[in-house]
Write a protein that holds these residues in place. Structure first.
Motif: not given
Length: 149
Positions: A15-39
């Motif tokens: 998701s791409l979220v606007y918090n009033g000051k700026g934007f934030r990218i959030i990708i939730p996942q139950t598989n941590e290894e995928v997120l580590i690879s992306i990072k």
């Protein structure tokens, strides 16, 4: 790992979220290894652990990007591959460009003021006179000189 894979992953889970000051990218996942690879591929962002709130839920993690220059870089790189969130990204890019340009201007102004404040202090001026010279509060001028900010 490539940008089209990340774009597909973002399209489905992120998701791409606007918090009033700026934007934030959030990708939730139950598989941590995928997120580590992306990072690791992207080179920035953070992964946080999300404690499960119900016993039958799985542990999860969220990859997020909050620094506006990094959010801008991220969405520009995935834009050619995104399908579902293409309109959202297309509308967001000009706003993010404005935010990042304004941040760069503020950063440059801060660097200029810090340099000038130190020069004026070396000439023997007081914090109050430095503040008047730079059109800032004398306390701010003091913090610039003493590296408190």
């Amino acid at each position: 790992m490539n940008w089209s894979y990340i774009a597909g992953f973002f399209d489905g889970e992120g998701s791409l979220v606007y918090n009033g000051k700026g934007f934030r990218i959030i990708i939730p996942q139950t598989n941590e290894e995928v997120l580590i690879s992306i990072k690791n591929f992207i080179g920035y962002g953070n992964i946080i652990y999300i404690k499960k709130r119900k016993a039958h839920w799985s542990d999860s993690w969220s990859y997020y990007i909050a620094k506006q220059t990094e959010v801008y870089d991220f969405i520009r790189k995935i834009k050619p591959f995104v399908i579902v969130k293409r309109d959202l990204i297309t509308k967001t890019i000009p706003r993010l460009r404005t935010i990042t340009n304004n941040q760069e201007k503020r950063k440059n102004l801060y660097i200029y003021r810090k340099r000038e404040a130190k020069k004026l202090r070396n000439k023997g001026l007081t914090y109050r006179s430095i503040g008047k010279e730079l059109n800032v509060d004398w306390g701010y001028a003091r913090r610039l000189i003493l590296n408190l900010i």
